[in-house]
Design a protein around this motif. Structure first.
Motif, PDB file in Angstrom:
ATOM      1  N   SER A  60       1.001  -1.134  -0.067  1.00  0.00           N
ATOM      2  CA  SER A  60      -0.146   0.157  -0.004  1.00  0.00           C
ATOM      3  C   SER A  60       0.868   1.168  -0.038  1.00  0.00           C
ATOM      4  CB  SER A  60      -0.963   0.073   1.208  1.00  0.00           C
ATOM      5  OG  SER A  60       0.018   0.445   2.177  1.00  0.00           O
ATOM      6  N   GLU A  61       0.234   2.358  -0.086  1.00  0.00           N
ATOM      7  CA  GLU A  61       1.110   3.548   0.157  1.00  0.00           C
ATOM      8  C   GLU A  61       1.141   4.342   1.566  1.00  0.00           C
ATOM      9  OE1 GLU A  61      -0.988   5.995  -2.598  1.00  0.00           O
ATOM     10  OE2 GLU A  61       0.208   5.548  -4.190  1.00  0.00           O
ATOM     11  N   LEU A  63       2.916   5.155   4.856  1.00  0.00           N
ATOM     12  CA  LEU A  63       4.168   5.550   5.502  1.00  0.00           C
ATOM     13  C   LEU A  63       4.364   4.871   6.822  1.00  0.00           C
ATOM     14  CD1 LEU A  63       4.466   9.331   4.204  1.00  0.00           C
ATOM     15  CD2 LEU A  63       5.782   7.316   3.619  1.00  0.00           C
ATOM     16  N   ARG A  64       5.433   4.286   7.056  1.00  0.00           N
ATOM     17  CA  ARG A  64       5.841   3.952   8.225  1.00  0.00           C
ATOM     18  C   ARG A  64       6.620   4.686   9.124  1.00  0.00           C
ATOM     19  NH1 ARG A  64       4.917   0.331   4.633  1.00  0.00           N
ATOM     20  NH2 ARG A  64       3.360  -1.340   4.927  1.00  0.00           N
ATOM     21  N   TYR A 108      -1.224  11.229   5.167  1.00  0.00           N
ATOM     22  CA  TYR A 108       0.128  11.053   4.639  1.00  0.00           C
ATOM     23  C   TYR A 108      -0.077   9.936   3.805  1.00  0.00           C
ATOM     24  CZ  TYR A 108       1.671  14.198   7.939  1.00  0.00           C
ATOM     25  OH  TYR A 108       1.913  15.674   8.814  1.00  0.00           O
ATOM     26  N   ASP A 110       2.528   7.424   0.720  1.00  0.00           N
ATOM     27  CA  ASP A 110       3.617   7.031   0.112  1.00  0.00           C
ATOM     28  C   ASP A 110       3.380   7.258  -1.490  1.00  0.00           C
ATOM     29  OD1 ASP A 110       6.281   6.968  -0.060  1.00  0.00           O
ATOM     30  OD2 ASP A 110       6.342   4.954   0.688  1.00  0.00           O
ATOM     31  N   GLU A 111       3.118   8.552  -1.832  1.00  0.00           N
ATOM     32  CA  GLU A 111       2.956   8.778  -3.202  1.00  0.00           C
ATOM     33  C   GLU A 111       3.886   8.401  -3.906  1.00  0.00           C
ATOM     34  OE1 GLU A 111       0.690   9.603  -6.026  1.00  0.00           O
ATOM     35  OE2 GLU A 111      -0.364  10.481  -4.323  1.00  0.00           O
ATOM     36  N   ARG A 112       3.633   7.593  -5.205  1.00  0.00           N
ATOM     37  CA  ARG A 112       4.701   6.984  -5.932  1.00  0.00           C
ATOM     38  C   ARG A 112       5.539   8.115  -6.904  1.00  0.00           C
ATOM     39  NH1 ARG A 112       5.355   1.289  -7.471  1.00  0.00           N
ATOM     40  NH2 ARG A 112       3.280   1.044  -6.543  1.00  0.00           N
TER      41      ARG A 112
ATOM     42  N   ILE B  44       7.036  16.838   7.717  1.00  0.00           N
ATOM     43  CA  ILE B  44       7.986  16.178   7.309  1.00  0.00           C
ATOM     44  C   ILE B  44       9.164  17.124   6.879  1.00  0.00           C
ATOM     45  CG2 ILE B  44       8.576  14.743   5.039  1.00  0.00           C
ATOM     46  CD1 ILE B  44       5.857  13.979   5.119  1.00  0.00           C
ATOM     47  N   ARG B  64      11.732   8.542  12.519  1.00  0.00           N
ATOM     48  CA  ARG B  64      12.225   8.440  10.932  1.00  0.00           C
ATOM     49  C   ARG B  64      10.972   7.918  10.209  1.00  0.00           C
ATOM     50  NH1 ARG B  64      16.096   8.121  14.144  1.00  0.00           N
ATOM     51  NH2 ARG B  64      17.950   9.160  13.898  1.00  0.00           N
ATOM     52  N   ILE B  65      10.722   8.332   8.926  1.00  0.00           N
ATOM     53  CA  ILE B  65       9.644   7.842   8.086  1.00  0.00           C
ATOM     54  C   ILE B  65      10.234   6.818   7.210  1.00  0.00           C
ATOM     55  CG2 ILE B  65       7.845   8.113   6.403  1.00  0.00           C
ATOM     56  CD1 ILE B  65       7.645  11.189   7.692  1.00  0.00           C
ATOM     57  N   ASN B  66       9.776   5.666   6.896  1.00  0.00           N
ATOM     58  CA  ASN B  66      10.127   4.850   6.074  1.00  0.00           C
ATOM     59  C   ASN B  66       9.069   5.029   4.760  1.00  0.00           C
ATOM     60  OD1 ASN B  66      12.126   3.548   7.254  1.00  0.00           O
ATOM     61  ND2 ASN B  66      11.024   1.608   7.526  1.00  0.00           N
ATOM     62  N   ASP B  67       9.867   5.479   3.709  1.00  0.00           N
ATOM     63  CA  ASP B  67       8.961   5.772   2.396  1.00  0.00           C
ATOM     64  C   ASP B  67       9.607   4.617   1.498  1.00  0.00           C
ATOM     65  OD1 ASP B  67      11.247   6.980   1.385  1.00  0.00           O
ATOM     66  OD2 ASP B  67      10.069   8.512   0.344  1.00  0.00           O
ATOM     67  N   ARG B  68       8.982   4.768   0.222  1.00  0.00           N
ATOM     68  CA  ARG B  68       9.434   3.506  -0.772  1.00  0.00           C
ATOM     69  C   ARG B  68      10.805   3.666  -1.188  1.00  0.00           C
ATOM     70  NH1 ARG B  68       5.352   2.377  -4.073  1.00  0.00           N
ATOM     71  NH2 ARG B  68       3.619   3.512  -3.007  1.00  0.00           N
ATOM     72  N   ARG B  69      11.221   4.919  -1.243  1.00  0.00           N
ATOM     73  CA  ARG B  69      12.691   5.222  -1.567  1.00  0.00           C
ATOM     74  C   ARG B  69      13.721   5.127  -0.461  1.00  0.00           C
ATOM     75  NH1 ARG B  69      11.786   9.484  -6.441  1.00  0.00           N
ATOM     76  NH2 ARG B  69      10.144   8.361  -7.314  1.00  0.00           N
TER      77      ARG B  69
END
Lengths: 518, 518
Positions: A60-61, A63-64, A108, A110-112, B44, B64-69
Motif C-alpha cells: 500500500s501507500e 508511510l511507516r 499522509y 507514500d505517493e509513488r 515532514i 524517521r519515516i520509511n517511504d518507498r525510496r
C-alpha cells in the motif's frame, strides 16, 4: 502561497494559510448544518489496527514510522480504523445515534510519483467526515444530508463541478459519489452523457450491456492477450480481451505497452486480488526481461477474461470505453470524456469497518447487538486549493473565489500617499454602516469587506499592482492618479474585466457588488 | 476531552478540540500584537537538512519515516532548519527585516517513555515562533517584545506561573527564559530565591561562587568518582566531584545509582560532547556487567571534573544545588525548589542556524552579507491543556480558565423543562444588549457569553450536573426547583464556591461578573 520544501512536501506561507483557513471555515459551516462535531484524530496509527480491519498491506501507500521500539506505527492516510475504534468505545446504544464526526487535518501517503504541487503530495490536508447510524435506512438519510452539504460547499466556490454517480445501481451495491473540477491538469477521466444526467468516472463508467444474442460463445471469440507483471515481480497477469478486428478465431498477443488502447486499467486492478498490485508503468524492455525468466522462477499466472469472453460467468467488463459509445442509462445519448480533478468523495461504507472492529450497538426489538452502519466522506482541502489556483490563474497571476480568497480586497497606496488618506479609504470599506448615510441594499446587513492595506513605503505602485495580480485578490483598490486629481479610487477586478473610478461614498457598495459575483 | 489511542498517541474529542482552538486564538491574539505572521510548515523534514545544521544524530528523539525510496524523511520535533532554509530563500536584505513567523501545529518526538497523557506524548501541539533580525541589538528588541507577549498570554490564563531566567549573564552567553506552572506532576525542578527575583531551572541554577581562597589546589582535594556509560555502550564516563566528607586526601568510588545525591545530571549532560548521550536510567547490575568488560573492548573514557577540582580551568559546576543553598545573585537569600511543568520557552539563537544554513542578508554599511540574528520561541499547547487540567481539577472533575474553556457557561434543563423556557434563558445570556435596559458596566461592550445548552431529553438533571462538573465549564446555569417556583435560575461556580438563585434580568451581569474572575 506555498513553498515546495522537498519532493511532495510543502510549506504553506501566510497567504496560503489564510486561503486554507477560509476553506476550512466554509466546510465547518456546512458540517455544522448537518450536526457534525469536529474533533482531531492523531496522525499516528498502528499496523495492528490496520491488520484488524484487513486494510494493511505491504504494497500500500502507507508511510511507516521507525520509533525506538519499532512498534509498527503508521502515518494515517485516512481514519476509518481509528474513528471506528473510538466510536465503538463510546457509543453502545442506538439511542446515542446518529453520530457524525469530522476533522480537517493532515493525511499522509507514500505517493509513488509526487507531482503537480498540492494535487499529489506526501502530506496533504483533508476534511474527513465519518457517520454512524443504526439502520441502513437511517444511513441513507445521513448520506443524502451529506450530499446536500457537499453541494452547498461546492456551490459557494462558484466554480463548475461534476458529481460522478459511482453507484453500481444494484441491490447491495456501493453507494458513492465523486466531486470533480473539470481541468486539463486533472488525472481522472470523467464520462458524461450528452443527453441524460449520467456522469461516472473512468473506474466506474459502464457500457451498454450487449443483448445476449450478440455475445458469441467464448470458445469462438478471437482474443487479444496481454502479459503484465505485479509490482513485487512475483505474479504474472494475463489479460484476455475480445479481438473484434479478427474475422477468424485467431488469438493475437499484443505488447503490454498498448494495453491502455484496449483495456480499462482500473477495471483490471479491481478484478485482481487485493494483495496483487499491478505494475502499469514498467518499461517495455524491463517487462520483457522480467517475463523471459518466468519459466525459471515458476511464477504463478492470474488470467483475467473480459465478460465478452466468459458471458455466463460474473466476469468483469475490462474493455475501454470510447467517446461516442452509447450511454448505459438512456436510449439516445452518447458518452464523452473530460479530464478532471477529484476534490470530494461520499461513500456509504455499511458495516465494512464496524464488523471487523466490533463496533456494535443495541438496536430496537433485537436482543443481539448489531454493527453500526457507517459512511465516510472526504474533501481534499489541499486539492481544492491547488485545483482552484490552476483553474482560475491567467497570465498575470492567481485568482481566488471570494469565499476562500486570502483577503476579499487589497488597497494599494503609492509612496506619495499619506497615511490618513489610506485610512480614509480603509474605513470606507470596513465600517459597518455607510459613511454617506446609506442608500443601496448590498450592505444593509452591515457587511464588512475582509481587507488588507498594502502601504509598504519602499515599493512603487506598479510593483504593488503586479504583486496584487500575482496573489489574486478578488478586488484591487488603487489610490492612483484619479485619487490625486479628484479623490476617486480605481477599483479593478480581473475576473470580471472591470476597471472603474469610484468615489468613497459608493466604494463599499461597488466592491460588495463585485464580490457577490466572485 | 482526549482519548488515548496508543502509547503516547491521543485523539482530541470535540470539547478538547474547542479548548485547543481557544488557546490557539489566545496565542494568535498576542502573536499578532508583535506583528508575527502565521504560516504552516510541513511536519515532514529531511535528514539531509538536519545534517547541514549539525543537529542530526542517531541518538536523538527523531522519528524517521520509511517511504518507498528510503529517502531520509523525518517527522519534525521543531522547525529551526526548515524555517531558516525558507527565510533564506525569501529574504535577502535587512530592509525586509524584522521577519517574525509562527505556526501552531503538530510536533513529533520519539519519547523514550511516553507518560502523563498530554504532558509527554509522541505527537503534541506546539506554537513555535521564529524571529529574524539583522543585528544583535534588533534581535534583543525582538526578544523583549516576545517576552512581553508571553507574559500577556500567561496572564490571561489567570494561573500562577514562574519565569525561570536561563541567561548565563555573560557577554555572548545564551539569552533564554522558561515559563513554568508549579505542579506536583511536573518533571522539572525550578529553583527560586526567597529574597530576590532569581528563578532558574535545575539545568541552569547557579551556585554562589566560592571565593578563590577557599578553593583548594586540585591535587589536594579528595574526590568522589562515579563510573557511568553512554547509551550506545561505546564510551565510559567518569565523573569526579569534591568529597567534602573526607578530612584526608582520600578518593572514594561510589556506585552510579547514588550520583543524583551529589551531582547535577543536567550539568553532566551539558559537559559531554554532543554525540555522547549519557545513559542515566540503567540498572546497577546491568551497568556493572557493561563496565566489567571495559578492558576487553578498550572503551574510551571521558573524565569530567567539577570546577572545585580544577578551578583554574573552565571546568563546569557539576555538584547538585540543595534547598537552603545561598542565592547566587543576592547576598541574603537562600534557594528553594518546586516541581514544575515547562510550558513555554524563549530563546535567542543568534547565528546558530543562519550560519550553517547560509541565511544571509545585505546589511547597512558593509559590503559582505551577514547571517541573520534569530530567535525561537515555543509554547507547549498540548502541555498547557494537560497542565491546566491537572492543576485545576478537583474531586468532581475538571475546571477551565474562562479564556480556554470549551464553553464559558452551560445551561442545564430538566426533562420537564419546555423548549421555550430554555431559549428564554439562552437569549438572556446571549443577546448583545441587556433585556433589562442595561445598568451595570460588565456588559457595556455588548459582550456575549460563549454558551452551550444541554437539553438532552433522555438525561436527568442530576446526570447533567455531574457531567457538567466533569467537563469543567466555568459557570453552570441550572433550570431547577427555583425556576419552577419563581422563574429564577441557579448559577453555580465551583472554582469560586458560589451557588446563587438569580432572576433573568440580572443573569447576564452575574455570569459575566463571575467569568471576569476566572
Amino acid at each position: 502561497m506555498e513553498s515546495k520544501a522537498h519532493s511532495g512536501v510543502f510549506h504553506l506561507l501566510p497567504l496560503g494559510l489564510r486561503v486554507q483557513n477560509k476553506l476550512e471555515t466554509l466546510i465547518d459551516k456546512y458540517m455544522q448544518s448537518i450536526g457534525a462535531s469536529k474533533l482531531s484524530l492523531s496522525a499516528i496509527t498502528t499496523e495492528a489496527l490496520w491488520r484488524e480491519s484487513g486494510r494493511y498491506s505491504k504494497n500500500s501507500e502507507l508511510l511507516r514510522i521507525n520509533d525506538r521500539r519499532e512498534s509498527g506505527f503508521l502515518l494515517s492516510p485516512t481514519h476509518e480504523e481509528e474513528i471506528t475504534a473510538l466510536v465503538a468505545s463510546l457509543v453502545h446504544s442506538y439511542k446515542d445515534l446518529p453520530v457524525r464526526l469530522y476533522q480537517v487535518g493532515r493525511k499522509y501517503r507514500d505517493e509513488r510519483r509526487p507531482r503537480q504541487g498540492l494535487l499529489r503530495a506526501k502530506e496533504f490536508m483533508m476534511k474527513d467526515l465519518y457517520t454512524f447510524d443504526h439502520s441502513p435506512q437511517n444511513a441513507l438519510k445521513t448520506y443524502e444530508a451529506v450530499r446536500q452539504a457537499y453541494n452547498n460547499i461546492f456551490d459557494e466556490l462558484k466554480l463548475p463541478y461534476l458529481v460522478a454517480d459511482a453507484d453500481s445501481g444494484n441491490m447491495g451495491g456501493k453507494l458513492s459519489h465523486e466531486y470533480h473540477f473539470v481541468s486539463p491538469k486533472g488525472e481522472d477521466n470523467v464520462w458524461s452523457c450528452d443527453s441524460c444526467e449520467y456522469v461516472a468516472n473512468e473506474e466506474l463508467v459502464e457500457k451498454k450491456t450487449a443483448s445476449p444474442k450478440k455475445v458469441q460463445s467464448p470458445q469462438h471469440t478471437a482474443r487479444y492477450t496481454f502479459r503484465g507483471i505485479s509490482v513485487d515481480r512475483k505474479t504474472e497477469i494475463q489479460v484476455h480481451l475480445p479481438n473484434p478486428s479478427s474475422a477468424f478465431e485467431k488469438d493475437e498477443h499484443l505488447p503490454w505497452s498498448r494495453i491502455s488502447e484496449f483495456a480499462n486499467l482500473h477495471a483490471i486492478k479491481n478484478a485482481l486480488p487485493d494483495d496483487i498490485e499491478l505494475d502499469t508503468g514498467m518499461e517495455a524492455s524491463t517487462l520483457a526481461w522480467c517475463l523471459s525468466d518466468s519459466d525459471k522462477v515458476h511464477r504463478p499466472i492470474i488470467h483475467l477474461f473480459d465478460r465478452a469472453l466468459h458471458p455466463s460467468h460474473s466476469s468483469p467488463d475490462l474493455t475501454i470505453t470510447r467517446p461516442g459509445d452509447a450511454c448505459p442509462r438512456c436510449s439516445t445519448g452518447t458518452l464523452s470524456v473530460q479530464k478532471a480533478i477529484e476534490v470530494g468523495h461520499t461513500f456509504h461504507l455499511g458495516t465494512r469497518y464496524s464488523t471487523p472492529l466490533n463496533a456494535l450497538v443495541a438496536v430496537p426489538e433485537n436482543p443481539t447487538k448489531e454493527p453500526m452502519q457507517m459512511g465516510c466522506h472526504g474533501i481534499g482541502v489541499s486539492r481544492i486549493i491547488g485545483a482552484v489556483a490552476s483553474l482560475l490563474a491567467d497570465e498575470k497571476g492567481l485568482n481566488w473565489p471570494r469565499v476562500i480568497a486570502p483577503y476579499e480586497a487589497v488597497i494599494l497606496t503609492s509612496p506619495q500617499t499619506g497615511e490618513e488618506e489610506a485610512v480614509q479609504v480603509y474605513d470606507a470599506l470596513c465600517s459597518g454602516t455607510r459613511s454617506d448615510g446609506g442608500q443601496g441594499a448590498v450592505d444593509g446587513k452591515g457587511e464588512v469587506v475582509d481587507l488588507v492595506l498594502d502601504d509598504r513605503p519602499i515599493k512603487s505602485l506598479g510593483w504593488k499592482l503586479r504583486d496584487a495580480d500575482l496573489i489574486g485578490y478578488p478586488v484591487v483598490v488603487v489610490l492612483g492618479r484619479a485619487w490625486k486629481e479628484r479623490r476617486e479610487v480605481e477599483v479593478q477586478c480581473r475576473r470580471l474585466g472591470v476597471k472603474q473610478d469610484v468615489g468613497l461614498g459608493e466604494l463599499k457598495s461597488v466592491v460588495l457588488g463585485m464580490l457577490e459575483q466572485l
